[in-house]
Structures are given as structure tokens and as C-alpha cells.
Design a protein around this motif. Structure first.
Motif, PDB file in Angstrom:
ATOM      1  N   PRO A  17      -2.294 -12.293 -10.466  1.00 36.70           N
ATOM      2  CA  PRO A  17      -2.930 -11.053 -10.023  1.00 36.70           C
ATOM      3  C   PRO A  17      -4.196 -10.753 -10.827  1.00 36.70           C
ATOM      4  O   PRO A  17      -4.281 -11.097 -12.012  1.00 36.70           O
ATOM      5  CB  PRO A  17      -1.853  -9.991 -10.255  1.00 36.70           C
ATOM      6  CG  PRO A  17      -0.933 -10.589 -11.273  1.00 36.70           C
ATOM      7  CD  PRO A  17      -0.960 -12.064 -11.041  1.00 36.70           C
ATOM      8  N   ASP A  44       1.045  -4.962  -8.243  1.00 39.81           N
ATOM      9  CA  ASP A  44       0.130  -6.075  -8.497  1.00 39.81           C
ATOM     10  C   ASP A  44      -1.061  -5.970  -7.547  1.00 39.81           C
ATOM     11  O   ASP A  44      -0.888  -5.725  -6.345  1.00 39.81           O
ATOM     12  CB  ASP A  44       0.816  -7.419  -8.275  1.00 39.81           C
ATOM     13  CG  ASP A  44       1.737  -7.811  -9.419  1.00 39.81           C
ATOM     14  OD1 ASP A  44       1.771  -7.082 -10.435  1.00 39.81           O
ATOM     15  OD2 ASP A  44       2.425  -8.844  -9.296  1.00 39.81           O
ATOM     16  N   ILE A  45      -2.270  -6.154  -8.099  1.00 39.26           N
ATOM     17  CA  ILE A  45      -3.486  -6.250  -7.289  1.00 39.26           C
ATOM     18  C   ILE A  45      -3.815  -7.726  -7.178  1.00 39.26           C
ATOM     19  O   ILE A  45      -4.194  -8.372  -8.157  1.00 39.26           O
ATOM     20  CB  ILE A  45      -4.656  -5.482  -7.936  1.00 39.26           C
ATOM     21  CG1 ILE A  45      -4.285  -4.011  -8.156  1.00 39.26           C
ATOM     22  CG2 ILE A  45      -5.914  -5.628  -7.087  1.00 39.26           C
ATOM     23  CD1 ILE A  45      -4.004  -3.233  -6.904  1.00 39.26           C
ATOM     24  N   HIS A  46      -3.662  -8.272  -5.979  1.00 41.46           N
ATOM     25  CA  HIS A  46      -3.812  -9.708  -5.794  1.00 41.46           C
ATOM     26  C   HIS A  46      -5.274 -10.132  -5.854  1.00 41.46           C
ATOM     27  O   HIS A  46      -6.150  -9.498  -5.260  1.00 41.46           O
ATOM     28  CB  HIS A  46      -3.201 -10.137  -4.458  1.00 41.46           C
ATOM     29  CG  HIS A  46      -1.753  -9.782  -4.323  1.00 41.46           C
ATOM     30  ND1 HIS A  46      -0.811 -10.159  -5.246  1.00 41.46           N
ATOM     31  CD2 HIS A  46      -1.089  -9.062  -3.372  1.00 41.46           C
ATOM     32  CE1 HIS A  46       0.374  -9.710  -4.874  1.00 41.46           C
ATOM     33  NE2 HIS A  46       0.230  -9.029  -3.754  1.00 41.46           N
ATOM     34  N   THR A  51      -7.934  -4.515  -1.070  1.00 40.03           N
ATOM     35  CA  THR A  51      -6.774  -3.627  -1.028  1.00 40.03           C
ATOM     36  C   THR A  51      -7.228  -2.183  -0.893  1.00 40.03           C
ATOM     37  O   THR A  51      -8.132  -1.747  -1.599  1.00 40.03           O
ATOM     38  CB  THR A  51      -5.943  -3.765  -2.320  1.00 40.03           C
ATOM     39  OG1 THR A  51      -5.466  -5.113  -2.433  1.00 40.03           O
ATOM     40  CG2 THR A  51      -4.748  -2.818  -2.320  1.00 40.03           C
ATOM     41  N   CYS A  68      -6.639   2.005 -13.782  1.00 38.44           N
ATOM     42  CA  CYS A  68      -6.852   0.566 -13.633  1.00 38.44           C
ATOM     43  C   CYS A  68      -8.265   0.159 -14.050  1.00 38.44           C
ATOM     44  O   CYS A  68      -8.474  -0.955 -14.546  1.00 38.44           O
ATOM     45  CB  CYS A  68      -6.613   0.140 -12.183  1.00 38.44           C
ATOM     46  SG  CYS A  68      -4.888   0.166 -11.666  1.00 38.44           S
ATOM     47  N   ILE A 177     -12.917  -7.578 -10.848  1.00 38.07           N
ATOM     48  CA  ILE A 177     -12.403  -6.661  -9.836  1.00 38.07           C
ATOM     49  C   ILE A 177     -13.425  -5.560  -9.584  1.00 38.07           C
ATOM     50  O   ILE A 177     -14.114  -5.122 -10.519  1.00 38.07           O
ATOM     51  CB  ILE A 177     -11.036  -6.081 -10.297  1.00 38.07           C
ATOM     52  CG1 ILE A 177     -10.360  -5.278  -9.203  1.00 38.07           C
ATOM     53  CG2 ILE A 177     -11.168  -5.303 -11.579  1.00 38.07           C
ATOM     54  CD1 ILE A 177      -8.891  -4.975  -9.519  1.00 38.07           C
ATOM     55  N   THR A 209     -12.167  -9.638  -5.732  1.00 36.18           N
ATOM     56  CA  THR A 209     -11.070  -8.686  -5.627  1.00 36.18           C
ATOM     57  C   THR A 209     -11.658  -7.285  -5.505  1.00 36.18           C
ATOM     58  O   THR A 209     -12.466  -6.872  -6.336  1.00 36.18           O
ATOM     59  CB  THR A 209     -10.165  -8.759  -6.879  1.00 36.18           C
ATOM     60  OG1 THR A 209      -9.738 -10.103  -7.058  1.00 36.18           O
ATOM     61  CG2 THR A 209      -8.971  -7.838  -6.732  1.00 36.18           C
ATOM     62  N   VAL A 211     -10.670  -3.128  -4.678  1.00 38.14           N
ATOM     63  CA  VAL A 211      -9.686  -2.061  -4.498  1.00 38.14           C
ATOM     64  C   VAL A 211     -10.433  -0.811  -4.065  1.00 38.14           C
ATOM     65  O   VAL A 211     -11.343  -0.352  -4.755  1.00 38.14           O
ATOM     66  CB  VAL A 211      -8.902  -1.780  -5.793  1.00 38.14           C
ATOM     67  CG1 VAL A 211      -7.915  -0.639  -5.568  1.00 38.14           C
ATOM     68  CG2 VAL A 211      -8.179  -3.021  -6.261  1.00 38.14           C
ATOM     69  N   GLU A 237       3.801   0.144   2.092  1.00 33.95           N
ATOM     70  CA  GLU A 237       2.760  -0.873   2.007  1.00 33.95           C
ATOM     71  C   GLU A 237       2.624  -1.557   3.359  1.00 33.95           C
ATOM     72  O   GLU A 237       3.614  -1.736   4.084  1.00 33.95           O
ATOM     73  CB  GLU A 237       3.116  -1.895   0.924  1.00 33.95           C
ATOM     74  CG  GLU A 237       2.116  -3.009   0.765  1.00 33.95           C
ATOM     75  CD  GLU A 237       2.499  -3.982  -0.339  1.00 33.95           C
ATOM     76  OE1 GLU A 237       2.251  -5.185  -0.174  1.00 33.95           O
ATOM     77  OE2 GLU A 237       3.064  -3.537  -1.368  1.00 33.95           O
TER      78      GLU A 237
END
Length: 258
Positions: A17, A44-46, A51, A68, A177, A209, A211, A237
Motif C-alpha cells: 500500500p 489501506d490506500i492501494h 480512491t 494521512c 501519493i 496514487t 486520494v 466500500e
């Protein structure tokens, strides 16, 4: 728009992740006045995925993003970015992490009005004393479609163009990220769709990635995965979401006693 999933999205499940949240709690105040913004959240942030984090006002979604992104500290629990636990980092190390490994896109663009688009895009690298990777910079500029606007200042750009500058600024340092806080909140639907497509392609084509905190089911339908929060907890989810699925869960969450 299309609700088709991002190419290769399921392959990300086998990667480590990009970020891991373990038993995260954040409270404000004390005694009877205490507010529990996050309540024992694990997530978990893949890596390489786009996301969305959704939930009603006060659900904890912005608090989760701030923790985060190392913009706030947890009351208890752990945030791990890559292989580093934030709770074990000094203030200097946290500053370096935010500068080198985290990108930000805000609703209000947060551009420096006296700088050109190019100067705004390169500002984080300039502050860090780093030169851009010229090939990657050219690719980012081509992706955001701003090649003919780089000499313009923010007041000479449309809202959508300003947000694309902000996205390019977040991407140019190749962070681990990118966090986007309501990135289409100040945009019309066409400009918003352009920015969402840009964020989606940065994940699908470049493995970035991303978010995104959002309240918009249309925006959420651009992502690989939607995580729903309510009262500071993860309650649902969706993977490969579409607008109708998101609306259905939001409606269910709004029901009395849900």
C-alpha cells in the motif's frame, strides 16, 4: 464520462500500500465536550489507485485526509506512508515528507497570484532546491494540456485551467501519493470533468496514487474505489463504482438509524 474501471486497477492489490492507516482515532476537546472525529479507523490506500473518500458533513473524511497527509497528528493509532510511520518522524522529517512524497490539490487552487503557471507548477521543486526531471515535466504538461498557457498568471486563466495548474504542481515532483480535497468544488461541470479525467489518467497511465475527498457521486464514479465514512468510522466500500451505486449507499447512510 464513462464509469469503466481504470486499466489494471485490480493489479494494484498485489502491491504494497502507498499508505496504511491502523486503528486511527482523533478527538478534540475533553470530557462531555469531547468530539471523536475519527474512531478506530483502519484502511489501506492501494498504490496506483484513484480512491474517493465520501461521507456526510462531520463524518471525518477531511480529518482522515489531514492525518494521512501529515497535516495533523492523531490522538492514537498509526499512519504509515510507504514504509515510514508518521508518529516516529521529527518535525523536520515530517516537513521533508510533505515536500518530497506528498502532493496536494485543494478546492481553492492555492496558486501564487504573482507567479506564472509554469512558476507555480515548479514552485515546490524550487523551494526544495531541486531541478525538475525535464522528460517528466514535459509529460505532465502534455497530460494537463497547458503548454500554451504556461506564461499566464492565475487571473488570466479559467477556473478549470487554474485547477489543472494545481494538479500539475502536485504531480511534477512525482510524489508517493496525491491528496485532493474537493478538487472540483469551485468548478463548473465541464471543467470539473476535465480535472477528474486528469486525476484518473494520472493513476491509470502513470501509476500515481490519488486520494480524493468529495461529496459528489459523479466525481466518485471516476475512481477505482470509494470508501464511505460515517461518525468517524468506515461503514462501506465500493470498487469500480458508478454514480447510481454511490447514490444508493449515500441514501442508505442517510436513513434514520443507519
Amino acid at each position: 464520462m464513462t464509469d469503466a474501471p481504470l486499466a489494471g486497477a485490480d493489479a494494484t492489490a498485489s502491491r504494497p500500500p502507498a499508505a496504511r492507516v491502523q486503528h486511527l482515532t482523533k478527538t478534540y476537546g475533553s470530557g462531555q465536550a469531547m468530539v471523536r472525529a475519527l474512531d478506530d479507523v483502519s484502511l489501506d490506500i492501494h498504490a496506483g489507485e484513484f480512491t474517493a473518500v465520501m461521507g456526510p458533513s462531520g463524518s471525518g473524511k477531511s480529518t482522515l485526509m489531514h492525518l494521512c497527509a501529515a497535516l495533523d497528528t492523531a490522538t492514537s493509532g498509526t499512519v504509515v506512508i510507504g514504509d515510514r510511520s508518521l508518529e516516529h518522524l521529527s518535525d523536520k522529517e515530517l516537513t521533508r515528507l510533505r515536500r518530497d512524497e506528498i502532493g496536494f490539490v485543494f478546492q481553492s487552487f492555492n496558486l501564487v497570484p504573482t507567479l506564472t503557471a509554469k512558476e507555480n507548477i515548479l514552485l515546490p521543486l524550487s523551494i526544495a532546491g531541486r531541478k525538475p526531471d525535464s522528460a517528466w515535466y514535459d509529460e505532465v504538461i502534455a497530460t494537463v494540456g497547458l503548454g500554451d498557457r504556461l506564461g499566464h498568471k492565475p487571473n488570466e486563466l479559467s477556473g478549470g485551467q487554474q485547477q489543472r495548474v494545481a494538479v500539475a504542481r502536485a504531480l511534477v515532483s512525482r510524489p508517493r501519493i496525491v491528496f485532493a480535497d474537493e478538487p472540483t468544488g469551485n468548478l463548473d461541470s465541464r471543467s470539473g470533468a476535465e480535472v477528474l479525467e486528469l486525476l484518473r489518467s494520472s493513476a491509470a497511465d502513470h501509476g500515481q496514487t490519488v486520494v480524493m475527498v468529495t461529496h459528489d457521486p459523479v466525481a466518485a464514479a471516476y475512481t477505482n474505489r470509494v470508501v464511505f465514512l460515517a461518525d468517524g468510522r468506515v461503514v462501506d466500500e465500493l470498487r469500480h463504482p458508478d454514480r447510481e451505486q454511490v447514490l444508493e449507499i449515500m441514501a442508505r447512510m442517510a436513513e434514520p438509524g443507519a
